[in-house]
Write an enzyme that holds these catalytic residues in place. Structure first.
Site, PDB file in Angstrom:
ATOM      1  N   ARG A  15      14.321  -8.304  24.727  1.00 25.95           N
ATOM      2  CA  ARG A  15      14.365  -9.540  24.095  1.00 25.95           C
ATOM      3  C   ARG A  15      15.445  -9.701  23.020  1.00 25.95           C
ATOM      4  O   ARG A  15      15.744 -10.788  22.501  1.00 25.95           O
ATOM      5  CB  ARG A  15      13.085  -9.868  23.505  1.00 25.95           C
ATOM      6  CG  ARG A  15      11.840 -10.516  24.454  1.00 25.95           C
ATOM      7  CD  ARG A  15      10.717 -11.154  23.812  1.00 25.95           C
ATOM      8  NE  ARG A  15       9.816 -10.154  23.571  1.00 25.95           N
ATOM      9  CZ  ARG A  15       9.152 -10.356  22.519  1.00 25.95           C
ATOM     10  NH1 ARG A  15       8.883 -11.448  21.681  1.00 25.95           N
ATOM     11  NH2 ARG A  15       8.211  -9.366  22.214  1.00 25.95           N
ATOM     12  N   GLY A  79       4.460   3.933  29.561  1.00 19.97           N
ATOM     13  CA  GLY A  79       3.423   3.479  28.808  1.00 19.97           C
ATOM     14  C   GLY A  79       3.417   4.581  27.392  1.00 19.97           C
ATOM     15  O   GLY A  79       4.327   5.696  27.419  1.00 19.97           O
ATOM     16  N   TYR A 367      51.687  -7.761  -3.405  1.00 17.52           N
ATOM     17  CA  TYR A 367      51.015  -6.905  -2.542  1.00 17.52           C
ATOM     18  C   TYR A 367      51.676  -5.380  -2.742  1.00 17.52           C
ATOM     19  O   TYR A 367      52.527  -5.287  -3.110  1.00 17.52           O
ATOM     20  CB  TYR A 367      51.580  -6.938  -1.000  1.00 17.52           C
ATOM     21  CG  TYR A 367      51.139  -5.898  -0.194  1.00 17.52           C
ATOM     22  CD1 TYR A 367      49.888  -5.408  -0.062  1.00 17.52           C
ATOM     23  CD2 TYR A 367      52.125  -4.953   0.331  1.00 17.52           C
ATOM     24  CE1 TYR A 367      49.483  -4.545   0.853  1.00 17.52           C
ATOM     25  CE2 TYR A 367      51.889  -4.069   1.168  1.00 17.52           C
ATOM     26  CZ  TYR A 367      50.575  -3.891   1.275  1.00 17.52           C
ATOM     27  OH  TYR A 367      50.155  -2.363   2.194  1.00 17.52           O
ATOM     28  N   ALA A 381      54.354 -12.079 -10.377  1.00 23.23           N
ATOM     29  CA  ALA A 381      53.634 -12.816  -9.445  1.00 23.23           C
ATOM     30  C   ALA A 381      54.823 -12.536  -8.258  1.00 23.23           C
ATOM     31  O   ALA A 381      55.825 -12.503  -8.505  1.00 23.23           O
ATOM     32  CB  ALA A 381      53.667 -14.202  -9.926  1.00 23.23           C
TER      33      ALA A 381
HETATM   34  C1  UD1 Z   1       0.913  -0.784  21.406  1.00 25.79           C
HETATM   35  C2  UD1 Z   1      -0.431  -0.460  21.442  1.00 25.79           C
HETATM   36  C3  UD1 Z   1      -1.315  -1.480  20.753  1.00 25.79           C
HETATM   37  C4  UD1 Z   1      -0.925  -1.800  19.280  1.00 25.79           C
HETATM   38  C5  UD1 Z   1       0.563  -2.140  19.205  1.00 25.79           C
HETATM   39  C6  UD1 Z   1       0.905  -2.288  17.853  1.00 25.79           C
HETATM   40  C7  UD1 Z   1      -0.314   0.821  23.293  1.00 25.79           C
HETATM   41  C8  UD1 Z   1      -0.896   0.816  24.773  1.00 25.79           C
HETATM   42  N1  UD1 Z   1      -0.871  -0.438  22.791  1.00 25.79           N
HETATM   43  O1  UD1 Z   1       1.111  -2.130  21.903  1.00 25.79           O
HETATM   44  O2  UD1 Z   1      -2.704  -1.112  20.764  1.00 25.79           O
HETATM   45  O3  UD1 Z   1      -1.573  -2.910  18.793  1.00 25.79           O
HETATM   46  O4  UD1 Z   1       1.356  -1.085  20.019  1.00 25.79           O
HETATM   47  O5  UD1 Z   1       2.212  -2.778  17.736  1.00 25.79           O
HETATM   48  O6  UD1 Z   1      -0.059   1.819  23.033  1.00 25.79           O
HETATM   49  N2  UD1 Z   1       7.248   3.026  23.967  1.00 25.79           N
HETATM   50  C9  UD1 Z   1       7.932   3.687  24.681  1.00 25.79           C
HETATM   51  N3  UD1 Z   1       7.604   4.145  25.971  1.00 25.79           N
HETATM   52  C10 UD1 Z   1       6.960   3.494  26.984  1.00 25.79           C
HETATM   53  C11 UD1 Z   1       6.194   2.360  26.083  1.00 25.79           C
HETATM   54  C12 UD1 Z   1       6.464   1.989  25.009  1.00 25.79           C
HETATM   55  O7  UD1 Z   1       8.589   4.684  23.995  1.00 25.79           O
HETATM   56  O8  UD1 Z   1       6.879   3.746  28.181  1.00 25.79           O
HETATM   57  C13 UD1 Z   1       7.434   2.599  22.652  1.00 25.79           C
HETATM   58  C14 UD1 Z   1       8.048   1.414  22.488  1.00 25.79           C
HETATM   59  O9  UD1 Z   1       9.767   1.582  22.126  1.00 25.79           O
HETATM   60  C15 UD1 Z   1       7.431   0.996  20.935  1.00 25.79           C
HETATM   61  C16 UD1 Z   1       6.391   1.830  21.061  1.00 25.79           C
HETATM   62  O10 UD1 Z   1       6.204   2.964  22.079  1.00 25.79           O
HETATM   63  O11 UD1 Z   1       8.357   1.428  19.882  1.00 25.79           O
HETATM   64  C17 UD1 Z   1       5.020   0.660  21.381  1.00 25.79           C
HETATM   65  O12 UD1 Z   1       5.097   0.303  22.492  1.00 25.79           O
HETATM   66  P1  UD1 Z   1       4.992  -1.218  22.914  1.00 25.79           P
HETATM   67  O13 UD1 Z   1       5.390  -1.712  24.282  1.00 25.79           O
HETATM   68  O14 UD1 Z   1       5.654  -2.070  22.122  1.00 25.79           O
HETATM   69  O15 UD1 Z   1       3.378  -1.457  22.830  1.00 25.79           O
HETATM   70  P2  UD1 Z   1       2.497  -2.704  22.464  1.00 25.79           P
HETATM   71  O16 UD1 Z   1       2.344  -3.495  23.545  1.00 25.79           O
HETATM   72  O17 UD1 Z   1       3.060  -3.211  21.241  1.00 25.79           O
END
Ligand code: UD1
Ligand code: CA
Length: 459
Positions: A15, A79, A367, A381
């Protein structure tokens, strides 16, 4: 036993609509994830591991040379639990608490991390997590508790029933775990609406193992602000700026229309500094006691000693302004411009690798590049140091109490010795001895009556 911190930062950040990895987007001049890294070390972390994905090489390069900082790559974003698992090789055998934060929430405070570690230890819990209550919890994981208030688990927005969606207590994504974390991570599955390995599933897994889950509620919902879009980046920047300004005003800085002033975290200000509207202070800029910076001036990596003054619309880059010296309005001090005590630089004067001695003056339109100007000399100047011959730079050395008349060109390399005087409009390409007068221009000729004859008025 000190703790370790794992920062999850492998998300794609689509985004942002940018070629730059999200975590490297600058926030007050510092990359986003740099805030999380600094907070982690400030909390006393012994090791910090950042899980990166998109643009891994660039992220690594940005933070080269940090001791005790490790990067691991999550090739596929499966995840948050899967992301955390990538840190295991670095932390295998680490016996202290493991704190987990998110790389896109730069406002998380040091006390939040240390508070979680303390809560986990005080309650003899296997893990601890931060919680918050929001009027609008949309999008966040919801905290599930039993009748006694014990945490049972977390349910993601996508998986929540309507009843669960009404829960206002949410999971901000900051946790602390004991070292049994790694074996428990293996038990996290991806049977959910997103098909992802959810890190908050660990809550249930710790409970099932008969361990306690502690929670700390934060009232500072501002801490939660995440950066997923340019608008959110701007919002976080606004919050950080507000904190910085408030902090400096508490320490004695006067800001006129503070909301218009931009300053970065590396800036240092002494008491009784005055900043007029629209001032921009960047990098490692340092302003001493009583320094005044006029409206719309931009200072980057610049030092102004106590009592120095920068007048409006002045641009300084790696410049040094001693006490009692002043520059502007509309002056430009480029890298290695150095004003000694009481030196004066006025409007439309540009300095680059140039030093003005004590009480030396360049009042207007000049300058000075690769130049040394002795004390109490005066640069008229329109004076130009012609320091560049198209291939190389050359130096101009001007002694003490030298007067350089207006519109003179000093063709470097050239030396004007102490007490010399350069007549206005001179083109100087030879050294001028001490106390000499140098005139280097066509002598003026007046032709009597010429104009009268031209008009046919006779003589
Ligand atoms: C996550 C939490 C949610 C919480 C929210 C708060 C989970 C499943 N959910 O959701 O409960 O309310 O944060 O902001 O954890 N990231 C990785 N690798 C991945 C996925 C994510 O490094 O495969 C990192 C992202 O860069 C980010 C963080 O983990 O910094 C959170 O990931 P994001 O996808 O933003 O999770 P949310 O859906 O916001
Ligand atoms: Ca998020």
């Amino acid at each position: 036993m000190a703790h370790a911190v794992v920062i999850l930062a492998a998300g794609l950040g689509t985004r942002m609509k940018s070629k730059l990895p999200k975590v490297l987007h600058p926030l007050l001049g510092k990359p986003l994830v740099g805030y999380c890294i600094d907070t982690a070390f400030a909390s006393g972390a012994e090791k910090v591991v950042v899980v990166i994905g998109h643009g891994a090489e660039r992220v690594r390069q940005t933070f080269e040379g940090y001791p005790n900082l490790h990067f691991v790559v999550q090739e596929q974003q499966l995840g948050t639990a899967h992301a955390l698992a990538q840190a295991q090789p670095v932390l295998a055998g680490f016996q202290g608490p493991i704190v987990v934060t998110q790389g896109d929430t730069p406002l998380t405070r040091v006390e939040t991390l240390t508070g979680l570690v303390a809560a986990m230890q005080a309650e003899g819990a296997g893990m601890a997590l931060l919680t918050m209550r929001l009027d609008d919890p949309t999008g966040y994981g919801r905290i599930l508790r039993d009748e006694q208030g014990q945490i049972l688990g977390n349910v993601e927005q996508k998986d929540a029933t309507l009843e669960q969606q009404a829960i206002r207590e949410i999971n901000p994504g900051v946790y602390c775990f004991d070292p049994t974390l790694w074996e428990k991570l293996k038990r996290v599955g991806n049977q959910n609406a997103a098909g992802e390995y959810y890190l908050p599933d660990l809550i249930r897994i710790y409970r099932e193992a008969g361990q306690k889950v502690a929670s700390v509620e934060s009232k500072d919902t501002g801490e939660l602000l995440g950066v997923n879009s340019r608008a959110q980046l701007a919002e976080v920047e606004r919050v950080l700026l507000q904190r910085l300004r408030a902090d400096w005003m508490n320490r004695g800085v006067r800001m006129i229309q503070p909301e218009t002033i931009y300053l970065e975290p590396g800036v240092e200000l002494a008491p009784d500094v005055t900043l007029w509207p629209g001032v921009i202070l960047r990098g490692q800029t340092r302003l001493g006691e009583g320094v005044e910076v006029g409206a719309y001036s931009v200072l980057t990596d610049t030092v102004v000693e106590a009592g120095g003054k920068i007048k409006s619309h002045t641009v300084c880059d790696e410049a040094y302004v001693s006490s009692g010296a002043d520059a502007g309005p509309f002056a430009r001090l480029r890298p290695k411009a150095y004003l000694e005590e009481g030196a004066h630089v006025g409007n439309f004067v540009e300095l680059k690798n140039a030093r003005l001695g004590k009480r030396a003056k360049a009042g207007h339109l000049a300058y000075l590049g690769d130049a040394e100007v002795g004390e109490e000399s005066n640069i008229g100047a329109g004076v130009i140091t012609a320091n560049y011959d198209g291939q190389r730079k050359h130096k101009t050395t001007i002694g003490k109490r030298v007067f350089v008349g207006s519109n003179s060109v000093l063709i470097a390399p050239v030396t004007l010795a102490d007490g010399s005087f350069i007549a206005g409009g001179s083109g100087i390409n030879q050294d001028v001895p001490e106390d000499a007068l140098a005139i280097a221009r066509e002598r003026q000729r007046n032709i009597e009556g010429y104009m009268k004859r031209k008009r046919g008025e006779g003589s």
